[in-house]
Scaffold this active site. Structure first.
Site, PDB file in Angstrom:
ATOM      1  N   ARG A   1      64.747  46.315   9.855  1.00 17.76           N
ATOM      2  CA  ARG A   1      64.773  44.896  10.194  1.00 17.76           C
ATOM      3  C   ARG A   1      66.137  44.490  10.766  1.00 17.76           C
ATOM      4  NH1 ARG A   1      61.476  41.333   7.386  1.00 17.76           N
ATOM      5  NH2 ARG A   1      63.192  39.917   6.998  1.00 17.76           N
TER       6      ARG A   1
ATOM      7  N   GLU B   1      71.658  33.425  -4.756  1.00 21.32           N
ATOM      8  CA  GLU B   1      70.345  34.086  -4.836  1.00 21.32           C
ATOM      9  C   GLU B   1      70.458  35.368  -5.656  1.00 21.32           C
ATOM     10  OE1 GLU B   1      68.226  34.456  -1.092  1.00 21.32           O
ATOM     11  OE2 GLU B   1      67.259  36.294  -1.784  1.00 21.32           O
TER      12      GLU B   1
ATOM     13  N   ARG C   1      73.414  37.041  -2.467  1.00 23.31           N
ATOM     14  CA  ARG C   1      74.016  36.253  -1.390  1.00 23.31           C
ATOM     15  C   ARG C   1      74.146  34.790  -1.800  1.00 23.31           C
ATOM     16  NH1 ARG C   1      68.921  37.313   2.815  1.00 23.31           N
ATOM     17  NH2 ARG C   1      67.299  36.793   1.319  1.00 23.31           N
TER      18      ARG C   1
ATOM     19  N   TYR D   1      55.464  42.445   4.261  1.00 17.29           N
ATOM     20  CA  TYR D   1      56.801  41.829   4.335  1.00 17.29           C
ATOM     21  C   TYR D   1      56.896  41.085   5.670  1.00 17.29           C
ATOM     22  CZ  TYR D   1      61.978  41.928   3.725  1.00 17.29           C
ATOM     23  OH  TYR D   1      63.317  41.621   3.574  1.00 17.29           O
TER      24      TYR D   1
ATOM     25  N   ARG E   1      59.076  41.907  -5.708  1.00 17.31           N
ATOM     26  CA  ARG E   1      60.359  41.410  -6.171  1.00 17.31           C
ATOM     27  C   ARG E   1      60.289  39.893  -6.095  1.00 17.31           C
ATOM     28  NH1 ARG E   1      63.071  44.002  -9.225  1.00 17.31           N
ATOM     29  NH2 ARG E   1      64.930  42.783  -8.727  1.00 17.31           N
TER      30      ARG E   1
ATOM     31  N   ARG F   1      74.738  47.148  16.161  1.00 20.55           N
ATOM     32  CA  ARG F   1      75.188  46.921  17.540  1.00 20.55           C
ATOM     33  C   ARG F   1      76.560  47.535  17.798  1.00 20.55           C
ATOM     34  NH1 ARG F   1      73.642  41.431  16.497  1.00 20.55           N
ATOM     35  NH2 ARG F   1      71.498  41.052  17.163  1.00 20.55           N
TER      36      ARG F   1
ATOM     37  N   ASP G   1      57.762  38.086   8.303  1.00 18.54           N
ATOM     38  CA  ASP G   1      58.577  36.919   8.629  1.00 18.54           C
ATOM     39  C   ASP G   1      57.629  35.798   9.042  1.00 18.54           C
ATOM     40  OD1 ASP G   1      61.036  38.047   8.129  1.00 18.54           O
ATOM     41  OD2 ASP G   1      61.253  38.854  10.160  1.00 18.54           O
TER      42      ASP G   1
HETATM   43  N1  UDP Z   1      70.477  44.773   3.522  1.00 19.29           N
HETATM   44  C1  UDP Z   1      71.624  45.327   2.975  1.00 19.29           C
HETATM   45  N2  UDP Z   1      72.808  44.647   3.112  1.00 19.29           N
HETATM   46  C2  UDP Z   1      72.875  43.439   3.709  1.00 19.29           C
HETATM   47  C3  UDP Z   1      71.714  42.880   4.256  1.00 19.29           C
HETATM   48  C4  UDP Z   1      70.525  43.570   4.130  1.00 19.29           C
HETATM   49  O1  UDP Z   1      71.564  46.398   2.384  1.00 19.29           O
HETATM   50  O2  UDP Z   1      73.978  42.875   3.783  1.00 19.29           O
HETATM   51  C5  UDP Z   1      69.207  45.533   3.399  1.00 19.29           C
HETATM   52  C6  UDP Z   1      68.469  45.231   2.097  1.00 19.29           C
HETATM   53  O3  UDP Z   1      67.791  46.398   1.676  1.00 19.29           O
HETATM   54  C7  UDP Z   1      67.490  44.169   2.529  1.00 19.29           C
HETATM   55  C8  UDP Z   1      67.111  44.639   3.939  1.00 19.29           C
HETATM   56  O4  UDP Z   1      68.330  45.181   4.452  1.00 19.29           O
HETATM   57  O5  UDP Z   1      66.376  44.088   1.680  1.00 19.29           O
HETATM   58  C9  UDP Z   1      66.575  43.569   4.865  1.00 19.29           C
HETATM   59  O6  UDP Z   1      67.508  42.513   4.957  1.00 19.29           O
HETATM   60  P1  UDP Z   1      67.087  41.045   5.427  1.00 19.29           P
HETATM   61  O7  UDP Z   1      68.321  40.227   5.540  1.00 19.29           O
HETATM   62  O8  UDP Z   1      66.205  41.162   6.612  1.00 19.29           O
HETATM   63  O9  UDP Z   1      66.231  40.575   4.168  1.00 19.29           O
HETATM   64  P2  UDP Z   1      65.613  39.135   3.794  1.00 19.29           P
HETATM   65  O10 UDP Z   1      66.406  38.088   4.501  1.00 19.29           O
HETATM   66  O11 UDP Z   1      64.164  39.196   4.156  1.00 19.29           O
HETATM   67  O12 UDP Z   1      65.839  39.085   2.308  1.00 19.29           O
END
Ligand code: UDP
Length: 397
Positions: free
Chosen positions: A186, A328, A300, A376, A269, A190, A378
């Site tokens: 996901r 969170e 986060r 999963y 989860r 870059r 979006d």
């Molecule tokens: N992830 C990570 N570090 C980060 C951000 C994301 O390891 O700083 C990994 C983590 O396994 C997460 C996945 O990437 O579940 C997808 O992140 P995303 O931000 O897309 O998750 P969402 O916003 O759906 O919780």
């Protein structure tokens, strides 16, 4: 809200379709069934609001719009979805930015040349960085089959260990070797300094908020849509009557719940959100700060004023002295919690296949959305799935 009735004032009338769940899948289906086919729809939800997990509410102290179930950022590269949603709301030009704290230092996320050069105290050009990361990723198999292999193949071991390993452990509490490689795909990687979180063609937040977006859908549906909130599909006596009448049903709740968990629970989860109004103008200077290490229990912190810099609140307004932050925490799901993320291990997929086999034999019920499909999704993917499902079923409703 037009068309919304409380559970007490439910007049007897007939419906063509029952939709269970007023999230994006249910709302999109309702809108299509009514506006394209002229059907009469009863849309129910167990919660006291529509919009599912995309719902937001205005914080009463600061006036800041906060997403009730964690941050929801709209982004899509699907032209059909973009055209569709723009019938109901316009979008701001918000571009999502995330930073991540690791060992007391803040880095841009997703991983980009800025993250790489900061982490390695280097000044690599794009090509040099690419070559260096390729070297670091060389231990990963050519065809990754789990999140660890996928992560290392994308960014190499040192960056994986710093920014992904522990965050993922906090987020999923499942051995990363059992998680799908798709989870990590996901995130873009870059080799330039672009640190936009998403890579889609279109991105933005609904100008007047998520509530206004969903109310516009309801308003456009008119009198053929009845919404009843606070109604449980499994226990409400009036709904039981409708179920016995074999009404065509679109069910967007958990598929294992529908079948009374007969093959066992699919694992999810959940999250816990801890909201705080803080007496500072600007708490963290960005919309989302991820925490990569295990010493902070939260994954986060969201600071919602940064989602709408165009609005006259928060640090964008003269003299503001308050902000809203939401920490969170990831949480193991139990039946009393809201399901958020499908864990999707091999064992889950096996059970899901069994549930899907039952679902395929149903003549008058279809399953959709994140919970109904155990996907999963979006927001844009949920809407795309609903539009596709509508095309598939419209001749048999
Ligand atoms: N992830 C990570 N570090 C980060 C951000 C994301 O390891 O700083 C990994 C983590 O396994 C997460 C996945 O990437 O579940 C997808 O992140 P995303 O931000 O897309 O998750 P969402 O916003 O759906 O919780």
């Amino acid at each position: 809200m037009a068309g919304v009735r409380s559970k007490k004032s439910s007049p007897e009338r007939s419906y063509d379709v029952l939709i269970v769940g007023a999230g994006l899948f249910g709302l999109t289906m309702a809108e299509r069934l009514i506006r394209e086919l002229g059907k009469r729809v009863l849309l129910i939800d167990r919660r006291d609001h529509i919009g599912g997990n995309c719902a937001s509410e205005v914080d009463s102290i600061t006036g800041i719009e906060c997403h009730k179930y964690g941050a929801h950022l709209f982004h899509t590269s699907d032209q059909r979805v973009w055209d569709y949603v723009n019938q109901f709301t316009s979008f701001t030009n918000y571009v999502h930015k995330v930073y991540i704290t690791h060992k007391g230092e803040v880095y841009p996320m997703p991983i980009n040349l800025g993250t790489i050069n900061q982490f390695f105290h280097s000044s690599y050009t794009p090509d040099e960085a690419r070559a260096e990361i390729a070297k670091q990723a060389s231990s990963a198999p050519a065809h990754p089959t789990n999140l660890v292999e996928q992560g290392i193949s994308l960014i190499g071991k040192p960056l994986f260990n710093a920014f992904i390993k522990n965050y993922t452990a906090k987020q999923w509490q499942t051995p990363a070797e059992e998680l799908s490689p798709e989870i990590i795909k996901r995130l873009p990687v870059r080799y330039n300094y672009n640190n936009n979180y998403f890579k889609d063609t279109y991105e933005g937040l609904p100008v007047d908020g998520y509530g206004a977006w969903f109310q516009n859908i309801v308003a456009k549906c008119g009198k053929n849509l009845e919404i009843r909130l606070g109604i449980d599909y499994f226990t409400d006596p009036q709904i039981a009557k409708l179920r016995r009448s074999d009404i065509f049903t679109i069910y967007t709740g958990p598929i294992d719940r529908y079948y009374d968990y007969r093959f066992g629970e699919l694992k999810w989860r959940s999250i816990e959100l801890e909201k705080e109004v803080v007496d500072v103008d600007d708490f963290q200077g960005c919309p989302v700060m991820n925490y990569a290490d295990l010493d902070q229990k939260f994954t986060r912190i969201h600071e919602f004023k940064h989602f709408h810099p165009e609005r006259n609140y928060g640090c964008y307004a003269e003299g503001s002295d308050k902000t809203v932050i939401v920490r969170e925490y990831s949480k193991t799901w139990t039946r009393d919690d809201e399901p958020y993320y499908p864990v999707n291990t091999a064992e889950d997929r096996e059970k899901l296949d069994q549930y899907r086999a039952l679902a395929e034999n149903e003549s008058n019920i279809i399953f959709g959305g994140r919970l109904g499909e155990y996907a999963y999704y979006d927001m844009d993917k949920t809407i795309a799935a609903a539009l596709a499902k509508f095309d598939e079923i419209k001749d048999r409703v």
